[in-house]
Design an enzyme around this catalytic site. Structure first.
Site, PDB file in Angstrom:
ATOM      1  CD  GLN A  51      49.990   0.195  91.089  1.00 39.20           C
ATOM      2  OE1 GLN A  51      48.954  -0.343  90.726  1.00 39.20           O
ATOM      3  NE2 GLN A  51      50.038   1.468  91.449  1.00 39.20           N
ATOM      4  CB  CYS A  91      49.735   6.007  89.152  1.00 36.01           C
ATOM      5  SG  CYS A  91      50.418   4.364  89.423  1.00 36.01           S
ATOM      6  CG  HIS A 133      46.837   3.314  84.896  1.00 37.01           C
ATOM      7  ND1 HIS A 133      47.215   4.633  84.978  1.00 37.01           N
ATOM      8  CD2 HIS A 133      47.384   2.701  85.988  1.00 37.01           C
ATOM      9  CE1 HIS A 133      47.970   4.799  86.058  1.00 37.01           C
ATOM     10  NE2 HIS A 133      48.076   3.652  86.690  1.00 37.01           N
TER      11      HIS A 133
HETATM   12 NI    NI Z   1      48.949   2.959  88.484  1.00 39.08          NI
END
Ligand code: NI
Length: 169
Positions: A51, A91, A133
């Site tokens: 991310q 998220c 996740h």
């Molecule tokens: Ni996430």
């Protein structure tokens, strides 16, 4: 420490498959510290290296109510999965959207710590959901992949619009 820039869906970089961590040196420790700071600041309960556009098998999380139980998983593997539960997930890469996702209820994880020392542990509930996740991120997978394409397309359209209007930060 530095706040890192978080990639947002549908950025294609989020689809990158992360490589194993092999170097447990200073640079890794710096990245871990920055990821924790970025996660707490956001605020979020978990953040995968993917991310923040670093494609190595590393994730940080803290599912405690008091936000004082940081966990760092390096090269994590799921050894056992058992049961099924559905819970609402969000998220940091899909800001503002929450959907129900089915995951294994109980998991056994093998991981390495910041020094590279291996350990195994069991997780359940929100901790198990968070680990699954975040591990998905390392495979280039997002929670929106589990929902209908209609809903996913709607989220994609809204996030592209928000990005254009500079509303994602
Ligand atoms: Ni996430």
């Amino acid at each position: 420490m530095t706040l890192l820039n978080i990639l947002h869906f549908p950025d294609p970089k989020l689809r990158t498959i992360a490589k194993p961590v092999t170097d447990f040196g200073r640079e890794l420790k710096q990245l871990i510290a920055n990821m924790f700071e970025t996660m707490y600041e956001a605020p979020g309960i978990g953040l995968a290296a993917t991310q923040v556009d670093r494609h190595i098998r590393l994730l940080v999380m803290d599912v405690s109510e008091d936000r004082n139980k940081p966990q760092c998983l390096i090269n994590p593997e799921l050894l056992e999965l058992d049961g099924e539960e559905e819970s609402e997930e969000g998220c940091l890469s899909v800001p503002g959207f929450y959907e129900m996702v089915k995951r294994a209820e109980n998991i056994r994880v093998r991981t390495q710590d910041e020094m590279g020392v291996p350990r195994e542990f069991d997780a359940e509930g929100m901790e198990a959901v968070c680990i699954q996740h975040e591990m998905d991120h390392l495979e280039g997978k997002l929670f929106v992949d589990y929902i209908s394409s209609l809903k996913r397309d709607r989220i994609r359209t809204k996030l592209i619009k928000m990005k254009k209007n500079d509303e994602l930060g």
